[in-house]
Design a protein around this motif. Sequence first.
Motif, PDB file in Angstrom:
ATOM      1  N   ALA A 332     -20.769   1.170 -19.853  1.00 43.81           N
ATOM      2  CA  ALA A 332     -20.138   0.348 -18.414  1.00 43.81           C
ATOM      3  C   ALA A 332     -19.748  -1.185 -18.930  1.00 43.81           C
ATOM      4  CB  ALA A 332     -21.205   0.066 -17.419  1.00 43.81           C
ATOM      5  N   LEU A 365     -20.009  -3.288 -11.459  1.00 39.05           N
ATOM      6  CA  LEU A 365     -21.201  -2.871 -12.347  1.00 39.05           C
ATOM      7  C   LEU A 365     -21.930  -1.826 -11.428  1.00 39.05           C
ATOM      8  CD1 LEU A 365     -22.281  -3.239 -15.251  1.00 39.05           C
ATOM      9  CD2 LEU A 365     -24.230  -4.604 -14.348  1.00 39.05           C
ATOM     10  N   LEU A 369     -22.680   1.822 -12.960  1.00 38.71           N
ATOM     11  CA  LEU A 369     -24.057   2.474 -13.263  1.00 38.71           C
ATOM     12  C   LEU A 369     -24.519   3.734 -12.545  1.00 38.71           C
ATOM     13  CD1 LEU A 369     -26.176  -0.724 -13.554  1.00 38.71           C
ATOM     14  CD2 LEU A 369     -24.901   0.713 -15.326  1.00 38.71           C
ATOM     15  N   ILE A 382     -24.351  -1.455 -21.614  1.00 40.42           N
ATOM     16  CA  ILE A 382     -23.498  -2.488 -20.892  1.00 40.42           C
ATOM     17  C   ILE A 382     -22.869  -3.450 -21.573  1.00 40.42           C
ATOM     18  CG2 ILE A 382     -23.839  -4.007 -18.725  1.00 40.42           C
ATOM     19  CD1 ILE A 382     -26.277  -1.913 -18.169  1.00 40.42           C
TER      20      ILE A 382
END
Length: 422
Positions: A332, A365, A369, A382
Amino acid sequence: METRSIRGFHDVLPEDAKRWHRVEETAKAVFELHGFSELRMPVLEFTEIFARSLGTTTDIVEKEMYTFADRDGSSLTLRPEGTAGVARSYIENSMWAKSPVTKIYYTGMMFRHERPQKGRYRGFYQIGAELLGPEEPASDAELISMVWNILEGTGITKYLTLEISSLGDGICRPQYKEKLVAFFAPERERLCEDCQRRLETNPLRILDCKVKGCSEIASRAPRMIDSLCADCASHFAEVREALDSAGVPYVVNPGIVRGLDYYTRTVFEITTGELGSQNAVAAGGRYDGLVEELGGPRTPAVGFAMGMERLILLHQAAFPEGFGREISVFIAHMGEEARKRAFRLASELRGLGISTEMEYGGKSLKSQLKRADKSGARLTLIIGEDEIRRGVVKVRDMDTGKEDETTEINPGLEIAGRLGGK
Ligand code: HAM
């Protein structure tokens, strides 16, 4: 336009592919153990190949083949099974001259215009194998135990019964046919129209008729297994002995007739009580005359094919939890710089053999996720502006939910190390 597939044809969806792969890989591993190699064949052959191989008076050839004229007028047929194509290729490529024993396996779609129902399709997949050259009973027994080992490897033999029989050869079968004609002739009027015709053309096919009246009469007919000549009887006894010594469980079912004309001597079916009337999961047998019939040298042979869809239905019953996608890492990212970094890192991880997915665009985000969670990844990486600035990657262990950061200069190798240690 209606957007739909053709009746009797189906997709194997990506979410089911893993199960298919498992079964196919098991089969291939067992084939390799027995020294079989793959032959990839065309799905189209000249119609004559199937008509001569399967028999012009079989249901498949009479009613079920997808046959059409090519632009030059020649008659072509979509393969209803694989054995005829293997025999054609064996002759065309002079495989007989290269080795006294040829071991071939194949996988692929077959086409039969049958009435579709559970476990029965018009386009279906088979895995099959053919052992050409030897006629000794040990080759029948090797092939049958190989099929059983494949099914054991897939974990479904608890649903299965192996049934075997013998259909005799060119010596005892003609005599048996005469016995059959003598038996059915007085019952002629009670047989269906097709069977009245079969009485003249191919009386053995009456035994395979699904019409109730016919099957009732057929159940009282003389049995091939009681009419075997001495050679066929001892061949069959040796097949059984070899299966016993290999510990393969079977029952003798003299009622096996098979829907194809090429069989001689050993025949077998592996059946299940779980799939209603479509009870055969795999089937096959010996066919000592086929290669010669198609213009090749005399070549005894034995083979089998199993129906993938039926096998998969049983596999689903045995392992209902299924097989998810396996992805190791999801990346991500937040911000333009981070997206580029994520792309490079994804390539690097894949280069190290680590399955990796990443978000392509600029989603929040939270939504990234969510996707990471769904992907089944073991680690989520991340990368945000802060991580870029500090030259690190945030790592979330998806099993424990714990987060920390990479410490090494090369995060690819570090991630690989962490995955290896899990
Ligand atoms: P078969 O009995 O016609 O034999 O087919 C083998 C297997 O293919 C069946 O046991 C069944 O599992 C599957 N099958 C057949 N028709 C369908 C269908 N319409 N839908 C789904 N599955 C189906 C042969 O094909 C021979 N070539 C086997 C062989 C190889 N004999 C010697 N060598």
